[in-house]
Design a protein around this motif. Sequence first.
Motif, PDB file in Angstrom:
ATOM      1  N   ARG A  56     -18.528 -47.765  25.321  1.00 48.60           N
ATOM      2  CA  ARG A  56     -19.008 -48.335  26.574  1.00 48.60           C
ATOM      3  C   ARG A  56     -19.635 -49.714  26.333  1.00 48.60           C
ATOM      4  N   PRO A  57     -19.626 -50.571  27.347  1.00 50.13           N
ATOM      5  CA  PRO A  57     -20.396 -51.807  27.228  1.00 50.13           C
ATOM      6  C   PRO A  57     -21.878 -51.474  27.144  1.00 50.13           C
ATOM      7  N   ASP A  58     -22.646 -52.322  26.465  1.00 49.49           N
ATOM      8  CA  ASP A  58     -24.093 -52.107  26.473  1.00 49.49           C
ATOM      9  C   ASP A  58     -24.777 -52.988  27.526  1.00 49.49           C
ATOM     10  N   ALA A  59     -23.956 -53.766  28.249  1.00 51.99           N
ATOM     11  CA  ALA A  59     -24.477 -54.575  29.351  1.00 51.99           C
ATOM     12  C   ALA A  59     -23.357 -54.834  30.346  1.00 51.99           C
ATOM     13  N   VAL A  60     -23.718 -54.892  31.629  1.00 57.58           N
ATOM     14  CA  VAL A  60     -22.782 -55.242  32.694  1.00 57.58           C
ATOM     15  C   VAL A  60     -23.381 -56.394  33.486  1.00 57.58           C
ATOM     16  N   PHE A  61     -22.583 -57.435  33.663  1.00 56.50           N
ATOM     17  CA  PHE A  61     -22.960 -58.557  34.526  1.00 56.50           C
ATOM     18  C   PHE A  61     -21.989 -58.579  35.685  1.00 56.50           C
TER      19      PHE A  61
ATOM     20  N   ASP B  61     -29.284 -47.341  28.082  1.00 58.72           N
ATOM     21  CA  ASP B  61     -27.905 -47.258  27.613  1.00 58.72           C
ATOM     22  C   ASP B  61     -27.094 -48.502  27.990  1.00 58.72           C
ATOM     23  N   ILE B  62     -27.255 -48.935  29.202  1.00 61.50           N
ATOM     24  CA  ILE B  62     -26.533 -50.109  29.698  1.00 61.50           C
ATOM     25  C   ILE B  62     -27.490 -50.970  30.521  1.00 61.50           C
ATOM     26  N   ALA B  63     -27.647 -52.225  30.111  1.00 65.27           N
ATOM     27  CA  ALA B  63     -28.424 -53.179  30.903  1.00 65.27           C
ATOM     28  C   ALA B  63     -27.529 -53.737  32.010  1.00 65.27           C
ATOM     29  N   LEU B  64     -28.139 -54.112  33.129  1.00 62.70           N
ATOM     30  CA  LEU B  64     -27.360 -54.479  34.302  1.00 62.70           C
ATOM     31  C   LEU B  64     -27.956 -55.715  34.971  1.00 62.70           C
TER      32      LEU B  64
ATOM     33  N   PRO C 267     -27.242 -80.244  43.837  1.00 62.89           N
ATOM     34  CA  PRO C 267     -26.929 -78.816  43.649  1.00 62.89           C
ATOM     35  C   PRO C 267     -28.186 -77.965  43.552  1.00 62.89           C
ATOM     36  N   PHE C 268     -28.139 -76.797  44.155  1.00 57.74           N
ATOM     37  CA  PHE C 268     -29.252 -75.863  44.053  1.00 57.74           C
ATOM     38  C   PHE C 268     -29.252 -75.245  42.662  1.00 57.74           C
ATOM     39  N   PRO C 269     -30.399 -75.225  41.976  1.00 55.76           N
ATOM     40  CA  PRO C 269     -30.435 -74.656  40.625  1.00 55.76           C
ATOM     41  C   PRO C 269     -30.491 -73.135  40.649  1.00 55.76           C
ATOM     42  N   ALA C 270     -30.000 -72.527  39.581  1.00 58.06           N
ATOM     43  CA  ALA C 270     -30.059 -71.073  39.435  1.00 58.06           C
ATOM     44  C   ALA C 270     -31.411 -70.664  38.863  1.00 58.06           C
ATOM     45  N   GLU C 271     -31.849 -69.463  39.208  1.00 59.93           N
ATOM     46  CA  GLU C 271     -33.105 -68.908  38.699  1.00 59.93           C
ATOM     47  C   GLU C 271     -32.885 -67.440  38.358  1.00 59.93           C
ATOM     48  N   LEU C 272     -33.232 -67.046  37.155  1.00 57.03           N
ATOM     49  CA  LEU C 272     -33.096 -65.648  36.743  1.00 57.03           C
ATOM     50  C   LEU C 272     -34.336 -64.871  37.155  1.00 57.03           C
ATOM     51  N   ILE C 273     -34.120 -63.754  37.856  1.00 60.10           N
ATOM     52  CA  ILE C 273     -35.202 -62.871  38.267  1.00 60.10           C
ATOM     53  C   ILE C 273     -35.097 -61.597  37.430  1.00 60.10           C
ATOM     54  N   VAL C 274     -36.036 -61.404  36.528  1.00 56.03           N
ATOM     55  CA  VAL C 274     -35.972 -60.284  35.584  1.00 56.03           C
ATOM     56  C   VAL C 274     -36.694 -59.072  36.169  1.00 56.03           C
ATOM     57  N   ARG C 275     -35.951 -57.954  36.234  1.00 56.63           N
ATOM     58  CA  ARG C 275     -36.529 -56.702  36.733  1.00 56.63           C
ATOM     59  C   ARG C 275     -36.146 -55.556  35.790  1.00 56.63           C
ATOM     60  N   GLU C 276     -36.336 -54.346  36.235  1.00 59.02           N
ATOM     61  CA  GLU C 276     -36.266 -53.184  35.343  1.00 59.02           C
ATOM     62  C   GLU C 276     -34.852 -52.861  34.869  1.00 59.02           C
ATOM     63  N   SER C 277     -33.815 -53.349  35.526  1.00 58.84           N
ATOM     64  CA  SER C 277     -32.463 -52.973  35.127  1.00 58.84           C
ATOM     65  C   SER C 277     -32.057 -53.586  33.781  1.00 58.84           C
ATOM     66  N   THR C 278     -32.873 -54.513  33.259  1.00 57.25           N
ATOM     67  CA  THR C 278     -32.593 -55.032  31.908  1.00 57.25           C
ATOM     68  C   THR C 278     -33.761 -54.815  30.944  1.00 57.25           C
ATOM     69  N   VAL C 279     -34.975 -54.791  31.443  1.00 56.49           N
ATOM     70  CA  VAL C 279     -36.129 -54.715  30.528  1.00 56.49           C
ATOM     71  C   VAL C 279     -36.892 -53.393  30.637  1.00 56.49           C
ATOM     72  N   GLY C 280     -36.493 -52.541  31.561  1.00 58.75           N
ATOM     73  CA  GLY C 280     -37.209 -51.276  31.729  1.00 58.75           C
ATOM     74  C   GLY C 280     -38.507 -51.456  32.487  1.00 58.75           C
ATOM     75  N   ARG C 281     -39.163 -50.328  32.696  1.00 57.78           N
ATOM     76  CA  ARG C 281     -40.420 -50.354  33.429  1.00 57.78           C
ATOM     77  C   ARG C 281     -41.511 -50.941  32.563  1.00 57.78           C
ATOM     78  N   ARG C 282     -42.233 -51.891  33.100  1.00 62.68           N
ATOM     79  CA  ARG C 282     -43.312 -52.538  32.374  1.00 62.68           C
ATOM     80  C   ARG C 282     -44.623 -51.850  32.696  1.00 62.68           C
ATOM     81  N   GLU C 283     -45.438 -51.684  31.669  1.00 62.84           N
ATOM     82  CA  GLU C 283     -46.748 -51.064  31.880  1.00 62.84           C
ATOM     83  C   GLU C 283     -47.658 -52.045  32.597  1.00 62.84           C
TER      84      GLU C 283
END
Length: 336
Positions: free
Chosen positions: A237-242, A266-269, A319-335
Amino acid sequence: MPPSVKDVAALAGVSSSTVSNYLNHPHVLGAASRERVRDAIEQLGFVPNESARQLRAGSSTALALVLLDAWLPYFNDLSRGVEDVARGGGWSLFFSNSNRDAELERRNIDMFEAHRVQGIIIYPLGDVVPRLERLAGSGIRSVVIGPIASSPTVASVLFDDRGGGRLAGEHLLSLGRRRILFLGNPAVSQSNDRLAGLRDAVAGSGATVTVQEVSHLATEDGLSAAERIVTLAADERPDAVFAANDMVALGVLTQLLRNGIRVPDDIALVGFDDVDQAHQGVVPLTTVRQPGYAIGRAAGAALLQMLSDPSAPPPATTPFPAELIVRESTVGRRES
């Protein structure tokens, strides 16, 4: 007897020609005059005879918006941006949906030409610039949302899709992911640009990128794509899906969780757009933010600028710039 143009002019404290300009050429009026006429029209319940007025004026006060897929939440945001600018300028706005169908896209443009709209904003499937340049010869100006070849009559509003794909790839690499599956539609240039950005990020890293086509970039496509993933052995399986947009990513997320595959263990998304649903799920989605409402407003403003000075070249937009919004689907739940 229903109220007339003269009645509106008297109540608004303006001339009949000002009311006529509001109905036929609202862009030539100042904001204060437009507001007085609009308030008088609403107070009197004045309804212009559109057919007769357009025949007299030889034009309409209408603009058109041609969407690629009106059912996706991103296009709801974009439409609101265009509509707010159009209505604020005294224009009416007609909508149509091409539904990722090149022939339907062509017919939508034909329809708006026949109805003599003054301008068209389009999020296209294919290369529509030659057709739009011909329309410019008859006074219909256009703005394309997305990349186009340089044109003397057609404007474009851009988002850095390739940069967004690069951000997604760099983020997944930083998490140690090396088997990345991309889900997109090669018929859509923005999807291809996002894939190109992903490949930029992984070049020379030893990571692999596998591509799977999804036809409609909808949630159902994500569900179907993930059905194939869950049939693979764990080490295949892939370990990540974009995914090329959030709705596909959310379909993948749902299917993986249904089958006991953990996200992100198992798979980051990663998705794309940052629609409202991206942060509302059981596992909030990491995504690349694309500001649909702001892009819609920029497209509307560019079109009104072109209509206010038809002899000027198309406005250049940043051009409008891109911005990455990091949430739990890649880093898991943060304490907390």
